[in-house]
Design a protein around this motif. Structure first.
Motif, PDB file in Angstrom:
ATOM      1  N   MET A 165       0.805  -1.203   0.000  1.00  0.00           N
ATOM      2  CA  MET A 165       0.000   0.000   0.000  1.00  0.00           C
ATOM      3  C   MET A 165       0.845   1.263   0.000  1.00  0.00           C
ATOM      4  O   MET A 165       0.459   2.278  -0.587  1.00  0.00           O
ATOM      5  N   LYS A 166       2.012   1.223   0.630  1.00  0.00           N
ATOM      6  CA  LYS A 166       2.831   2.430   0.747  1.00  0.00           C
ATOM      7  C   LYS A 166       3.340   2.907  -0.607  1.00  0.00           C
ATOM      8  O   LYS A 166       3.744   4.056  -0.752  1.00  0.00           O
ATOM      9  N   ASN A 167       3.298   2.039  -1.610  1.00  0.00           N
ATOM     10  CA  ASN A 167       3.783   2.392  -2.939  1.00  0.00           C
ATOM     11  C   ASN A 167       2.686   2.898  -3.866  1.00  0.00           C
ATOM     12  O   ASN A 167       2.934   3.123  -5.059  1.00  0.00           O
ATOM     13  N   TYR A 168       1.494   3.060  -3.331  1.00  0.00           N
ATOM     14  CA  TYR A 168       0.358   3.467  -4.142  1.00  0.00           C
ATOM     15  C   TYR A 168      -0.368   4.643  -3.498  1.00  0.00           C
ATOM     16  O   TYR A 168      -0.279   4.867  -2.284  1.00  0.00           O
ATOM     17  N   ALA A 169      -1.078   5.387  -4.308  1.00  0.00           N
ATOM     18  CA  ALA A 169      -2.041   6.335  -3.764  1.00  0.00           C
ATOM     19  C   ALA A 169      -3.258   5.524  -3.326  1.00  0.00           C
ATOM     20  O   ALA A 169      -3.684   4.599  -4.017  1.00  0.00           O
ATOM     21  N   ILE A 170      -3.800   5.867  -2.173  1.00  0.00           N
ATOM     22  CA  ILE A 170      -4.914   5.120  -1.618  1.00  0.00           C
ATOM     23  C   ILE A 170      -5.956   6.077  -1.071  1.00  0.00           C
ATOM     24  O   ILE A 170      -5.641   7.227  -0.754  1.00  0.00           O
ATOM     25  N   GLY A 171      -7.177   5.586  -0.952  1.00  0.00           N
ATOM     26  CA  GLY A 171      -8.211   6.483  -0.483  1.00  0.00           C
ATOM     27  C   GLY A 171      -9.486   5.795  -0.075  1.00  0.00           C
ATOM     28  O   GLY A 171      -9.668   4.589  -0.288  1.00  0.00           O
ATOM     29  N   TRP A 172     -10.350   6.594   0.537  1.00  0.00           N
ATOM     30  CA  TRP A 172     -11.695   6.165   0.904  1.00  0.00           C
ATOM     31  C   TRP A 172     -12.717   6.938   0.077  1.00  0.00           C
ATOM     32  O   TRP A 172     -12.609   8.166  -0.075  1.00  0.00           O
ATOM     33  N   PHE A 173     -13.695   6.218  -0.399  1.00  0.00           N
ATOM     34  CA  PHE A 173     -14.781   6.790  -1.173  1.00  0.00           C
ATOM     35  C   PHE A 173     -16.087   6.338  -0.544  1.00  0.00           C
ATOM     36  O   PHE A 173     -16.120   5.371   0.231  1.00  0.00           O
ATOM     37  N   ARG A 174     -17.170   7.020  -0.892  1.00  0.00           N
ATOM     38  CA  ARG A 174     -18.474   6.580  -0.401  1.00  0.00           C
ATOM     39  C   ARG A 174     -19.534   6.811  -1.462  1.00  0.00           C
ATOM     40  O   ARG A 174     -19.402   7.695  -2.309  1.00  0.00           O
ATOM     41  N   GLN A 175     -20.585   5.999  -1.356  1.00  0.00           N
ATOM     42  CA  GLN A 175     -21.686   6.125  -2.290  1.00  0.00           C
ATOM     43  C   GLN A 175     -22.987   5.939  -1.542  1.00  0.00           C
ATOM     44  O   GLN A 175     -23.239   4.861  -0.979  1.00  0.00           O
ATOM     45  N   THR A 205      -4.484   3.219  -6.456  1.00  0.00           N
ATOM     46  CA  THR A 205      -4.089   3.501  -7.822  1.00  0.00           C
ATOM     47  C   THR A 205      -2.581   3.695  -7.903  1.00  0.00           C
ATOM     48  O   THR A 205      -1.965   4.177  -6.951  1.00  0.00           O
ATOM     49  N   GLY A 206      -2.033   3.371  -9.070  1.00  0.00           N
ATOM     50  CA  GLY A 206      -0.610   3.573  -9.287  1.00  0.00           C
ATOM     51  C   GLY A 206      -0.281   4.939  -9.870  1.00  0.00           C
ATOM     52  O   GLY A 206       0.891   5.254 -10.082  1.00  0.00           O
ATOM     53  N   LEU A 207      -1.296   5.759 -10.108  1.00  0.00           N
ATOM     54  CA  LEU A 207      -1.044   7.093 -10.639  1.00  0.00           C
ATOM     55  C   LEU A 207      -0.207   7.909  -9.652  1.00  0.00           C
ATOM     56  O   LEU A 207      -0.380   7.793  -8.443  1.00  0.00           O
ATOM     57  N   GLU A 208       0.670   8.734 -10.183  1.00  0.00           N
ATOM     58  CA  GLU A 208       1.581   9.507  -9.337  1.00  0.00           C
ATOM     59  C   GLU A 208       0.843  10.587  -8.550  1.00  0.00           C
ATOM     60  O   GLU A 208       1.054  10.751  -7.358  1.00  0.00           O
ATOM     61  N   GLU A 209      -0.025  11.320  -9.206  1.00  0.00           N
ATOM     62  CA  GLU A 209      -0.750  12.423  -8.555  1.00  0.00           C
ATOM     63  C   GLU A 209      -2.228  12.364  -8.908  1.00  0.00           C
ATOM     64  O   GLU A 209      -2.737  13.245  -9.608  1.00  0.00           O
ATOM     65  N   PRO A 210      -2.909  11.353  -8.436  1.00  0.00           N
ATOM     66  CA  PRO A 210      -4.318  11.243  -8.778  1.00  0.00           C
ATOM     67  C   PRO A 210      -5.170  12.265  -8.054  1.00  0.00           C
ATOM     68  O   PRO A 210      -4.808  12.745  -6.972  1.00  0.00           O
ATOM     69  N   MET A 211      -6.280  12.614  -8.682  1.00  0.00           N
ATOM     70  CA  MET A 211      -7.299  13.358  -7.973  1.00  0.00           C
ATOM     71  C   MET A 211      -8.037  12.339  -7.105  1.00  0.00           C
ATOM     72  O   MET A 211      -8.033  11.143  -7.382  1.00  0.00           O
TER      73      MET A 211
END
Length: 124
Positions: free
Chosen positions: A29-39, A99-105
């Motif tokens: 996980m430390k190598n990726y951007a991570i987040g919480w979403f809700r729906q 995500t593996g994106l460097e600077e994701p929104m």
């Protein structure tokens, strides 16, 4: 195989707290951007809190600032969301994502790997 498994959801009263956990496997996980979403029912999935990789910059949805805290425990490869002062409008299915994106929104389209979600219901 990348896998994300959320836990910690439940039914609480307004003003109470919950802590969500997301256990990751198949990647660090430390190598990726991570987040919480809700729906919420009838609404689009929205980004609640995200951590970028690299600089570790954190984003919070305006409506949760000061109430929610995202954190990551690298040794356990686990992501957390501490939710305090919960409101009925926080009711939703909560998902963690990576995500593996460097600077994701902190938006759904930028994240590729998803958990199955955990229900949070805030009601008196």
């Amino acid at each position: 195989q990348v896998q994300l498994v959320e836990s910690g959801g439940g039914l609480v009263q307004p003003g109470e707290s919950l802590r969500l956990s997301c256990a990751a496997s198949g990647f660090f996980m430390k190598n990726y951007a991570i987040g919480w979403f809700r729906q919420a029912p009838g609404k689009e999935r929205e980004g609640v809190a995200c951590i970028r990789r690299g600089d570790g910059r954190i984003y919070y949805l305006d409506s949760v600032k000061g109430r929610f805290t995202i954190s990551r425990e690298n040794a356990k490869n686990t992501l957390y969301l501490q939710m305090n002062s919960l409101k009925p409008e926080d009711t939703a299915v909560y998902y963690c994502a990576a995500t593996g994106l460097e600077e994701p929104m902190c938006v759904m389209r930028d994240f590729r790997s998803w958990g199955q979600g955990t229900q949070v219901t805030v009601s008196s």
